[in-house]
Design a protein around this motif. Structure first.
Motif, PDB file in Angstrom:
ATOM      1  N   SER A  46       0.833  -1.205   0.000  1.00 36.44           N
ATOM      2  CA  SER A  46       0.000   0.000   0.000  1.00 36.44           C
ATOM      3  C   SER A  46       0.866   1.253   0.000  1.00 36.44           C
ATOM      4  O   SER A  46       0.528   2.276   0.589  1.00 36.44           O
ATOM      5  N   ASP A  47       2.013   1.141  -0.656  1.00 36.57           N
ATOM      6  CA  ASP A  47       2.893   2.283  -0.868  1.00 36.57           C
ATOM      7  C   ASP A  47       3.300   2.255  -2.332  1.00 36.57           C
ATOM      8  O   ASP A  47       3.090   1.264  -3.020  1.00 36.57           O
ATOM      9  N   ALA A  48       3.831   3.344  -2.810  1.00 36.63           N
ATOM     10  CA  ALA A  48       3.997   3.501  -4.253  1.00 36.63           C
ATOM     11  C   ALA A  48       5.446   3.717  -4.649  1.00 36.63           C
ATOM     12  O   ALA A  48       6.170   4.486  -4.011  1.00 36.63           O
ATOM     13  N   MET A  49       5.841   3.034  -5.728  1.00 38.01           N
ATOM     14  CA  MET A  49       7.148   3.273  -6.333  1.00 38.01           C
ATOM     15  C   MET A  49       6.969   4.250  -7.490  1.00 38.01           C
ATOM     16  O   MET A  49       7.616   4.142  -8.528  1.00 38.01           O
ATOM     17  N   TYR A  50       6.052   5.184  -7.302  1.00 40.86           N
ATOM     18  CA  TYR A  50       5.720   6.222  -8.272  1.00 40.86           C
ATOM     19  C   TYR A  50       5.043   7.356  -7.508  1.00 40.86           C
ATOM     20  O   TYR A  50       4.650   7.192  -6.334  1.00 40.86           O
ATOM     21  N   LYS A  51       4.893   8.499  -8.144  1.00 43.72           N
ATOM     22  CA  LYS A  51       4.282   9.644  -7.482  1.00 43.72           C
ATOM     23  C   LYS A  51       2.777   9.460  -7.448  1.00 43.72           C
ATOM     24  O   LYS A  51       2.107   9.458  -8.478  1.00 43.72           O
TER      25      LYS A  51
ATOM     26  N   SER B  34       7.114   4.443  -1.438  1.00 47.89           N
ATOM     27  CA  SER B  34       7.555   3.196  -0.832  1.00 47.89           C
ATOM     28  C   SER B  34       8.931   3.361  -0.186  1.00 47.89           C
ATOM     29  O   SER B  34       9.774   4.113  -0.665  1.00 47.89           O
ATOM     30  N   LYS B  35       9.135   2.624   0.898  1.00 51.98           N
ATOM     31  CA  LYS B  35      10.456   2.645   1.524  1.00 51.98           C
ATOM     32  C   LYS B  35      11.506   2.020   0.620  1.00 51.98           C
ATOM     33  O   LYS B  35      12.704   2.249   0.791  1.00 51.98           O
ATOM     34  N   TYR B  36      11.077   1.252  -0.363  1.00 53.16           N
ATOM     35  CA  TYR B  36      12.021   0.634  -1.290  1.00 53.16           C
ATOM     36  C   TYR B  36      12.482   1.615  -2.360  1.00 53.16           C
ATOM     37  O   TYR B  36      13.315   1.273  -3.200  1.00 53.16           O
ATOM     38  N   VAL B  37      11.959   2.824  -2.305  1.00 50.96           N
ATOM     39  CA  VAL B  37      12.410   3.886  -3.202  1.00 50.96           C
ATOM     40  C   VAL B  37      13.493   4.717  -2.538  1.00 50.96           C
ATOM     41  O   VAL B  37      14.554   4.958  -3.114  1.00 50.96           O
ATOM     42  N   SER B  38      13.234   5.144  -1.311  1.00 57.37           N
ATOM     43  CA  SER B  38      14.156   6.082  -0.663  1.00 57.37           C
ATOM     44  C   SER B  38      14.717   5.566   0.650  1.00 57.37           C
ATOM     45  O   SER B  38      15.552   6.227   1.268  1.00 57.37           O
ATOM     46  N   GLY B  39      14.261   4.392   1.100  1.00 55.00           N
ATOM     47  CA  GLY B  39      14.710   3.873   2.386  1.00 55.00           C
ATOM     48  C   GLY B  39      13.761   4.169   3.517  1.00 55.00           C
ATOM     49  O   GLY B  39      13.805   3.529   4.562  1.00 55.00           O
ATOM     50  N   THR B  40      12.889   5.149   3.321  1.00 52.70           N
ATOM     51  CA  THR B  40      11.918   5.540   4.340  1.00 52.70           C
ATOM     52  C   THR B  40      10.565   5.733   3.684  1.00 52.70           C
ATOM     53  O   THR B  40      10.450   6.499   2.723  1.00 52.70           O
ATOM     54  N   GLN B  41       9.551   5.036   4.180  1.00 50.53           N
ATOM     55  CA  GLN B  41       8.222   5.185   3.593  1.00 50.53           C
ATOM     56  C   GLN B  41       7.754   6.637   3.715  1.00 50.53           C
ATOM     57  O   GLN B  41       7.847   7.239   4.782  1.00 50.53           O
ATOM     58  N   GLY B  42       7.271   7.188   2.613  1.00 46.70           N
ATOM     59  CA  GLY B  42       6.783   8.561   2.600  1.00 46.70           C
ATOM     60  C   GLY B  42       7.804   9.576   2.129  1.00 46.70           C
ATOM     61  O   GLY B  42       7.452  10.709   1.809  1.00 46.70           O
ATOM     62  N   LYS B  43       9.070   9.177   2.070  1.00 50.87           N
ATOM     63  CA  LYS B  43      10.120  10.090   1.618  1.00 50.87           C
ATOM     64  C   LYS B  43      10.242  10.024   0.104  1.00 50.87           C
ATOM     65  O   LYS B  43      10.397   8.950  -0.467  1.00 50.87           O
ATOM     66  N   ALA B  44      10.186  11.170  -0.548  1.00 49.33           N
ATOM     67  CA  ALA B  44      10.198  11.210  -2.014  1.00 49.33           C
ATOM     68  C   ALA B  44      11.620  11.182  -2.557  1.00 49.33           C
ATOM     69  O   ALA B  44      12.518  11.828  -2.004  1.00 49.33           O
ATOM     70  N   PRO B  45      11.839  10.465  -3.643  1.00 50.00           N
ATOM     71  CA  PRO B  45      13.120  10.553  -4.345  1.00 50.00           C
ATOM     72  C   PRO B  45      13.139  11.820  -5.194  1.00 50.00           C
ATOM     73  O   PRO B  45      12.151  12.551  -5.264  1.00 50.00           O
ATOM     74  N   SER B  46      14.232  12.047  -5.867  1.00 49.84           N
ATOM     75  CA  SER B  46      14.356  13.258  -6.693  1.00 49.84           C
ATOM     76  C   SER B  46      13.800  13.067  -8.095  1.00 49.84           C
ATOM     77  O   SER B  46      13.875  13.970  -8.925  1.00 49.84           O
ATOM     78  N   PHE B  47      13.234  11.881  -8.373  1.00 52.96           N
ATOM     79  CA  PHE B  47      12.727  11.568  -9.709  1.00 52.96           C
ATOM     80  C   PHE B  47      11.612  10.548  -9.544  1.00 52.96           C
ATOM     81  O   PHE B  47      11.361  10.042  -8.428  1.00 52.96           O
ATOM     82  N   ASP B  48      10.943  10.220 -10.640  1.00 54.78           N
ATOM     83  CA  ASP B  48       9.857   9.252 -10.596  1.00 54.78           C
ATOM     84  C   ASP B  48      10.360   7.916 -11.176  1.00 54.78           C
ATOM     85  O   ASP B  48      10.543   7.789 -12.386  1.00 54.78           O
ATOM     86  N   PRO B  49      10.622   6.922 -10.327  1.00 49.77           N
ATOM     87  CA  PRO B  49      11.177   5.654 -10.830  1.00 49.77           C
ATOM     88  C   PRO B  49      10.306   4.986 -11.887  1.00 49.77           C
ATOM     89  O   PRO B  49      10.834   4.362 -12.818  1.00 49.77           O
ATOM     90  N   MET B  50       8.981   5.075 -11.755  1.00 55.12           N
ATOM     91  CA  MET B  50       8.139   4.370 -12.720  1.00 55.12           C
ATOM     92  C   MET B  50       8.218   5.018 -14.095  1.00 55.12           C
ATOM     93  O   MET B  50       8.187   4.324 -15.113  1.00 55.12           O
TER      94      MET B  50
END
Length: 497
Positions: free
Chosen positions: A175-180, A187-203
């Motif tokens: 119930s977390d997203a690897m996209y905006k 997703s925590k698998y994007v940035s290491g912490t659930q809810g933290k945004a990366p600098s880009f959209d992986p999807m």
């Protein structure tokens, strides 16, 4: 001369210049299109596959009447080539034709004014996909777009080199997203912490890389799962819908989330929870150029002997009381739960088709049919999905047993699933357990290094299997599975469909 290439389904953006066509591989070329002069007939092609037969559907636009329409196997580059008369098949007056071999097909259209155009359709009779889970990624892989793109580029190059034509990527594992997303936290698998945004959209990166390599991109979602081995709501991101429901002042929405077996789940009986899942699917299809939405086998958990009194039993009692008051027939709790899942599945299918009918929706249930029919678990009504319109475009049972398995031998399981499909519009794919090859799962997986190849071979021999999904990417580069993988990939290379 005008050349137009189209794929299995038209991508939402198809605009490459004609000059690029000769630079691309056949698979990539099939995803490209040139701009047609207004005087020439414009023929666009899409196709669908059922039981290893492809039906090519033609959309013809011309200011003048079409005088002739011919197709031929192979790539014919000139409207005056003698091949049209030698191997061409006249389909004037038709808007579709069928083929039984993969490859490029040329279509020649001539109108009453003498204008002519050639278009091509690159047909692949078999869907071959690799599942890529969140486990394939790590937070270090998302350190920057450059690092992530390099990782994905290598991964998808490997998939394409294995003669696959699709990736099924897990984009919402918990119930977390690897996209905006508007609805779900990063997703925590994007940035290491659930809810933290990366600098880009992986999807966005993954879809771009997949399509550049001629691969379809199917977004893999776990609809109900929120956590595993934890019920700590405060560990969820502050904007997580489950946390908001459980911690706000409105007690009425607490039942949208259920605690069971040390895990958190969305309540399948909750219309709000169902609505969230449907809106999340709609968001993906609207925002991203995906080719499919994929659900796996995580629906209701196994509820055990007390299945009638746990989980969403409270909602069942409310339903039963309401149905009796209305004079309606009361469903058993098992059938009621199956209906809850059916409602979600049907609503997901409907919303996808409203937004983009070219996007497929499919489900990969567990392969043991008898357990799916038990009253204490899963509640997936595969009989309905495989017999009626409006639920799924494909089913991919996970047939993860060897030919010698005592309870579910592969051939028996395959034949059972094929017998269930009575709706000719639902495709049948087969889930192949790459991860079990060479393992001690049973003697056959250990001793038979050709087992993966033979699983595919048997599916093809049935002439009813439309494709395969292989679980999962990491096990294509694994010491234990290496012998079986090599034999499988050699077979796919030497025996293309």
């Amino acid at each position: 001369r005008v050349i137009l290439f189209m794929k299995k389904r038209s991508f939402k953006s198809i605009a490459l210049l004609l000059l690029l066509c000769n630079l691309l591989s056949p698979t990539k070329v099939a995803n490209a299109a040139s701009v047609q002069p207004s005087t020439s007939p414009v023929v666009t092609s899409t196709y669908s596959v059922m039981n290893q037969v492809a039906t090519i559907n033609l959309d013809i636009t011309s200011k003048n009447n079409i005088k002739s329409l011919v197709y031929a196997q192979g790539e014919i580059e000139s409207v005056d080539a003698p091949d049209w008369d030698i191997i061409g098949i006249d389909i004037t007056g038709d808007t579709s034709f069928e083929v039984i071999e993969s490859g490029i097909y040329s279509i020649l259209a001539k109108d009453s004014k003498g204008n002519a155009s050639i278009s091509y359709v690159n047909v692949d009779l078999e869907f071959r996909a690799v599942w890529i889970s969140y486990l394939e990624f790590s937070s270090t892989g998302y350190a920057s777009e450059e690092v992530f793109r390099k990782k994905v580029d290598e991964m998808f190059d490997n998939v394409a080199s294995m003669n696959m034509n699709a990736v099924v990527v897990q984009v919402r594992p918990f119930s977390d997203a690897m996209y905006k997303s508007y609805y779900f936290p990063w997703s925590k698998y994007v940035s290491g912490t659930q809810g933290k945004a990366p600098s880009f959209d992986p999807m966005e990166v993954m879809i771009e890389e997949a399509h550049e390599k001629g691969l379809e991109f199917h977004a893999w979602i776990n609809p109900y799962r929120i956590t595993t081995n934890s019920t700590d709501v405060k560990a969820l991101a502050s904007n997580h819908p489950a946390r908001k429901w459980l911690t706000d002042s409105n007690k009425a929405n607490d039942r949208n989330v259920l605690i069971y077996g040390g895990n958190l789940y969305y309540n399948p009986a909750s219309t709000a929870a169902q609505g969230l899942i449907v809106k999340g699917v709609k968001e993906i299809v609207q925002k991203y150029d995906v080719d499919g939405i994929h659900f796996d086998d995580y629906f209701y958990p196994s509820l055990g002997n007390n299945y009638a009194t746990v989980f969403d039993a409270k909602e069942y009692e409310a339903y039963k009381k309401s149905a009796k008051a209305k004079g309606q027939t009361v469903l058993s709790i098992a059938d009621w739960r199956r209906n809850n899942v059916n409602t979600l599945v049907k609503n997901v299918y409907t919303v996808i088709n409203k937004v983009d009918p070219d996007v497929e929706f499919g489900i990969s249930p567990a392969g043991y049919y008898d357990k799916l029919m038990m009253d204490d678990r899963y509640y997936v009504d595969v009989n309905t999905w495989l017999s009626k319109d409006g639920y799924v475009d494909y089913i991919c049972p996970q047939l993860y047993w060897s030919f010698e398995h005592k309870t579910y031998p592969y051939m028996d399981a395959l034949e059972k699933w094929l017998s269930l499909r009575t709706n000719s519009s639902v495709k049948m794919y087969v889930g192949i357990p790459v991860y079990k090859a060479g393992s001690n799962e049973d003697a056959d997986f250990k001793k038979n290094t050709a087992i993966l190849k033979e699983m595919v071979e048997c599916g093809r021999d049935s002439e009813m299997v439309d494709g395969f999904m292989f679980f999962r990417y990491a096990f294509f580069n694994n010491k234990t599975t290496s012998k079986a993988v090599t034999i499988l990939l050699d077979y796919l290379s030497e025996n293309p469909m």
